[in-house]
Design an enzyme around this catalytic site. Structure first.
Site, mmCIF file in Angstrom:
data_model
loop_
_atom_site.group_PDB
_atom_site.id
_atom_site.type_symbol
_atom_site.label_atom_id
_atom_site.label_comp_id
_atom_site.label_asym_id
_atom_site.label_seq_id
_atom_site.Cartn_x
_atom_site.Cartn_y
_atom_site.Cartn_z
ATOM 1 N N SER A 124 0.835 -1.200 0.000
ATOM 2 C CA SER A 124 0.000 0.000 0.000
ATOM 3 C C SER A 124 0.868 1.246 0.000
ATOM 4 C CB SER A 124 -0.870 -0.035 1.263
ATOM 5 O OG SER A 124 -1.395 1.238 1.512
ATOM 6 N N TYR A 150 -2.461 -1.652 10.701
ATOM 7 C CA TYR A 150 -2.671 -2.230 9.366
ATOM 8 C C TYR A 150 -1.484 -1.903 8.463
ATOM 9 C CZ TYR A 150 -4.022 -2.142 4.473
ATOM 10 O OH TYR A 150 -4.013 -2.291 3.103
ATOM 11 N N LYS A 154 1.844 -4.135 6.494
ATOM 12 C CA LYS A 154 2.333 -4.067 5.104
ATOM 13 C C LYS A 154 3.844 -3.847 5.100
ATOM 14 C CE LYS A 154 -1.585 -4.665 3.153
ATOM 15 N NZ LYS A 154 -1.849 -5.976 2.580
#
Ligand code: NAD
Ligand code: UFG
Length: 340
Positions: A124, A150, A154
């Site tokens: 992301s 979150y 990544k």
């Protein structure tokens, strides 16, 4: 060539399955339906015109993952599986670290055992962090920590893949850093299907358009941007899906670690998005300005030059087509996929 698509019942995964089949790949899909359902698989199979194999497994379960690799001769993995709600990840960080890290690790472990050496990862733009200059390009160092647990998963999986490429001769990993995926398949049969009240802009706007929600709240109109609202690089999910097909060609070239943005290179403001959606649904959508949302950056978009040069991939669909396609999906399926 057979591709394991983890999280292939989800939003981006389902659209990617269609592009993979179209490009001539065989696919196997694995998902535990934590954020999706069998109806998405049925509809994706129909749109592909192929009854591809589907396995309902939790990829954090290494034994189950290993059995999957025993059962199918997998040549490459596209790893979409993961939990993705930024706000929820702040509330239940351990669940996010456990699910996202464990699923990636058990897939990588099974790949090692079965000598599968091609991996494409859904990363992301959030890994660039707030200090990165806009437009974000791949030479910009990633942040030490992102705005959420979150985002940190990544970042951590990116590090795991970097080390794996170093450790396993012939292992190739493509890290695709997505910007803001929106849109739906042109058929209106599959699309984004959030549970509960959507957190992201596009599904929220779509639910206002269909009458499920009353009013759009635009978080902040005092940013240093042309109209005061935040700008993002919205990318059509079908363009994004095609980026994965291009990435598969890259892994076949023995690329080692390859990092690439998938974005359009254009920033669009929240207000511009709301106005474009109003044109798609043929009515003015009600909105009001609300306070800034914590953690939001004013504006960022991709430098898409590297993707064009290295993958020969360019996003083709514009904002209006993204909104038209979401409207078709939402108006045909106001409650999302029927529950099975
Ligand atoms: P999604 O939730 O629709 O799809 C993810 C799928 O993974 C779901 O079907 C879910 O059931 C499955 N899954 C989750 N944990 C699993 C597990 N342990 N075992 C098996 N299946 C599991 O999300 P999406 O929008 O399609 O995103 C796909 C990937 O792209 C995710 O990794 C996400 O973090 C990443 N990504 C998404 C965005 C975005 O804005 N949508 C942006 C950047 C990156
Ligand atoms: N917004 C509103 N009202 C809403 C929802 C959102 O004004 O009801 C605004 C946000 O404040 C932001 C913009 O719309 O300015 C876009 O917000 P989204 O929540 O749709 O998307 P984000 O840019 O916050 O984040 C998304 C994904 C992340 C990913 C990031 C970059 O949710 O996972 O894109 O790829 F990291």
């Amino acid at each position: 060539m057979t591709i394991l698509v983890t999280g292939g019942a989800g939003y981006i995964g389902s659209h990617t399955c269609i592009e993979l089949v179209e490009a001539g790949y065989d696919i196997v899909v694995a998902d535990n339906f934590v954020n999706s359902c069998m109806e998405a698989v049925h509809r994706t199979r129909k749109l592909c015109g192929v009854d591809f194999p589907f396995e309902q497994i939790d990829l954090t379960d290494y034994e189950a993952t290993d059995r999957l690799f025993d059962k199918y001769k997998i040549d490459a993995v596209i790893h979409f599986a993961g939990l993705k709600a930024v706000g929820e990840s702040v509330k239940i960080p351990v669940t996010y670290y456990r699910n996202n890290l464990d699923s990636a690790l058990s897939v990588l472990e099974a790949m090692k055992k079965h000598e599968v050496k091609s991996f494409i990862f859904s990363s992301s733009a959030t890994v660039y962090g707030p200090e990165a200059p806009v437009p974000y390009n791949e030479a910009t160092p990633v942040s030490r920590s992102t705005a959420s647990p979150y985002g940190n998963t990544k970042l951590m999986i990116e590090y795991i893949l970097k080390d794996t490429v170093k450790a396993i001769p012939g292992f190739n990993a493509v890290l695709l850093r997505y910007f803001n995926p929106v849109g739906a398949h042109a058929s209106g049969e599959i699309g984004e299907n959030p549970t509960g009240i959507p957190n992201n802009l596009m599904p929220y706007v779509a639910q206002v358009a269909v009458g499920k929600l009353d009013m759009i709240h635009i978080f902040g109109n005092d940013y240093d941007t042309p109209d005061g609202t935040c700008q993002r690089d919205y990318i059509h999910v079908v363009d994004l899906a095609k980026g994965h097909v291009a990435a598969l060609k890259k892994v076949k070239e023995n690329c080692g670690l390859f990092v690439c943005n998938l974005g359009t290179g254009k920033g669009t403001s929240v207000l511009e998005m709301v106005k474009a959606f109003s044109r798609s649904c043929g009515k003015e959508l009600p909105y009001e300005f609300a306070p800034r949302r914590e953690g939001d950056l004013p504006a960022f978009w991709a430098d898409p030059a590297f993707a064009k040069e290295q993958l020969g991939w360019v996003a083709e669909k514009g904002i209006q087509e993204m909104c038209d396609d979401v409207w078709r999906w939402q108006s045909k399926n106001p409650d999302g996929f029927p529950q099975d």
